[in-house]
Design an enzyme around this catalytic site. Structure first.
Site, PDB file in Angstrom:
ATOM      1  N   HIS A 198       6.143   4.557  -0.365  1.00  0.00           N
ATOM      2  CA  HIS A 198       6.765   3.680   0.628  1.00  0.00           C
ATOM      3  C   HIS A 198       8.283   3.637   0.430  1.00  0.00           C
ATOM      4  CE1 HIS A 198       3.044   2.401   2.287  1.00  0.00           C
ATOM      5  NE2 HIS A 198       2.696   1.582   1.320  1.00  0.00           N
TER       6      HIS A 198
ATOM      7  N   LYS B 225       1.663  -0.860   6.356  1.00  0.00           N
ATOM      8  CA  LYS B 225       1.108  -1.302   7.641  1.00  0.00           C
ATOM      9  C   LYS B 225       1.603  -0.467   8.820  1.00  0.00           C
ATOM     10  CE  LYS B 225      -0.895  -4.661   5.428  1.00  0.00           C
ATOM     11  NZ  LYS B 225      -2.339  -4.572   5.098  1.00  0.00           N
TER      12      LYS B 225
ATOM     13  N   LYS C 154      -6.983  -3.453  12.857  1.00  0.00           N
ATOM     14  CA  LYS C 154      -7.447  -3.230  14.218  1.00  0.00           C
ATOM     15  C   LYS C 154      -7.096  -1.838  14.709  1.00  0.00           C
ATOM     16  CE  LYS C 154      -7.261  -5.331  18.834  1.00  0.00           C
ATOM     17  NZ  LYS C 154      -6.685  -6.416  19.652  1.00  0.00           N
TER      18      LYS C 154
ATOM     19  N   TYR D 231       3.029   6.727  15.183  1.00  0.00           N
ATOM     20  CA  TYR D 231       1.667   6.211  15.127  1.00  0.00           C
ATOM     21  C   TYR D 231       0.983   6.269  16.490  1.00  0.00           C
ATOM     22  CZ  TYR D 231      -2.222   2.993  14.291  1.00  0.00           C
ATOM     23  OH  TYR D 231      -3.466   2.430  14.197  1.00  0.00           O
TER      24      TYR D 231
ATOM     25  N   GLY E 138       0.030   2.729   9.437  1.00  0.00           N
ATOM     26  CA  GLY E 138      -0.934   3.818   9.532  1.00  0.00           C
ATOM     27  C   GLY E 138      -1.051   4.652   8.274  1.00  0.00           C
ATOM     28  N   THR E 139      -0.620   4.117   7.133  1.00  0.00           N
ATOM     29  CA  THR E 139      -0.616   4.872   5.885  1.00  0.00           C
ATOM     30  C   THR E 139      -2.013   5.314   5.473  1.00  0.00           C
ATOM     31  OG1 THR E 139       1.301   3.580   5.157  1.00  0.00           O
ATOM     32  CG2 THR E 139       0.146   4.865   3.490  1.00  0.00           C
ATOM     33  N   THR E 140      -2.978   4.398   5.525  1.00  0.00           N
ATOM     34  CA  THR E 140      -4.342   4.725   5.105  1.00  0.00           C
ATOM     35  C   THR E 140      -4.915   5.841   5.966  1.00  0.00           C
ATOM     36  OG1 THR E 140      -4.625   2.392   4.497  1.00  0.00           O
ATOM     37  CG2 THR E 140      -6.607   3.753   4.572  1.00  0.00           C
ATOM     38  N   TRP E 141      -4.694   5.746   7.245  1.00  0.00           N
ATOM     39  CA  TRP E 141      -5.170   6.761   8.188  1.00  0.00           C
ATOM     40  C   TRP E 141      -4.507   8.104   7.898  1.00  0.00           C
ATOM     41  CZ3 TRP E 141      -3.970   6.843  14.137  1.00  0.00           C
ATOM     42  CH2 TRP E 141      -4.846   7.725  14.772  1.00  0.00           C
TER      43      TRP E 141
END
Length: 282
Positions: free
Chosen positions: A144, A81, A261, A193, A83-86
């Site tokens: 992680h 949570k 979000k 981030y 910004g890993t996916t981004w």
């Protein structure tokens, strides 16, 4: 081979990777959301100085014992949570921009988590020993795990780590990578981030240079960085059909749970507004 691995048949300990990195990953047996008990709560174990889900301990041990890093490997590190996916979408697009034009990007079909696998949650899950023979270099992975828990081979002078920090109470994890970044900036790139969101073009250029694939003057003039920034924007990724209703192939989780979000107050800080003001600025 540890005692847990010894109980696993050899055929389950050897897998081939299968991702657009010219590689592949076998399906994993992590239960999907609808298969979990209604009040499912994972057990946690204090392992090597940090807390982690108990079921990941043998995976982490296998990763530490068997993974052999190459000099041009790139590892994306973060806490969940943050910004890993981004970060995965950006790094994959930067690294593969000459292989896949954005109009035909694999990100339009597989989720970034399927394209950039985790060491402990996918590659070494359930005692598997991945076969990297067909994976083209530079290889791109994610974790992680804290820095001290990485496989020793990753800590060699040439393999690179991109670390993303979001506003979250994981100070020990963050400081571990921050220390390495300060001591050896060519080894660990430390990203914030809020800076990634505030200046995506500048951060994309920085990441590309760090990963050893900088944008040429011609690419910059042609708007290649802006195109990647737009394609990998949170709004565009969230609007891809796969990320609205799809599921991961490697972790059997719904993809709509990974793109939130996208502001700096989302997640744990939203319930703990005072946390951001405590501690030393990084």
């Amino acid at each position: 081979m540890g005692p847990i691995e010894a109980d696993i048949p050899e055929t389950q300990r050897s897998i081939k990777l299968n991702t657009p990195q010219a590689s592949s990953m076998a399906d994993q047996s992590i239960p999907s959301d609808d298969q979990l008990p209604q009040k499912y709560t994972p057990n946690f174990t204090y392992f090597q100085g940090f807390w982690c889900p108990s079921q990941l301990v043998p995976n982490i041990t296998a990763f530490q014992n068997h993974f052999q890093a190459l000099d041009d490997d790139i590892v994306l590190a973060s806490k969940p949570k943050t910004g890993t996916t981004w970060l995965k979408a950006l790094a994959f697009s930067i690294l593969n921009r000459h292989r896949f034009p954005l109009s035909n990007s694999p990100l339009a079909s597989p989720n970034p988590h399927d394209l950039v696998p985790y060491f402990d949650m996918t590659l070494y899950n359930n005692g598997c020993h991945p076969d990297f023979a067909d994976v083209s270099s530079p290889r791109l992975f994610a974790t992680h795990l804290p820095y001290h828990a990485l496989a020793e081979s990753i800590k060699n002078p040439k393999a690179r780590i991109v670390y993303a920090i979001g506003l979250a109470p994981f100070w020990a994890h963050v400081l571990d990578y921050r220390k390495q970044s300060t001591a050896n900036p060519n080894k660990v790139l430390f990203l914030k981030y809020e800076e990634m969101k505030g200046n995506p073009v500048g951060q994309i250029k920085k990441v590309a240079e760090f990963m050893g694939c900088p944008f040429s003057e011609e690419e910059e003039k042609a708007g290649a960085i802006d195109e990647i920034a737009e394609f990998c924007s949170l709004s565009n990724l969230k609007n891809l059909e796969l990320n609205k209703s799809g599921s991961l192939k490697t972790m059997k989780r719904q993809t709509n749970s990974f793109l939130r979000k996208g502001d700096c107050t989302t997640g744990s800080l939203k319930q703990r507004p005072g946390i951001a003001s405590r501690g030393t600025p990084l």
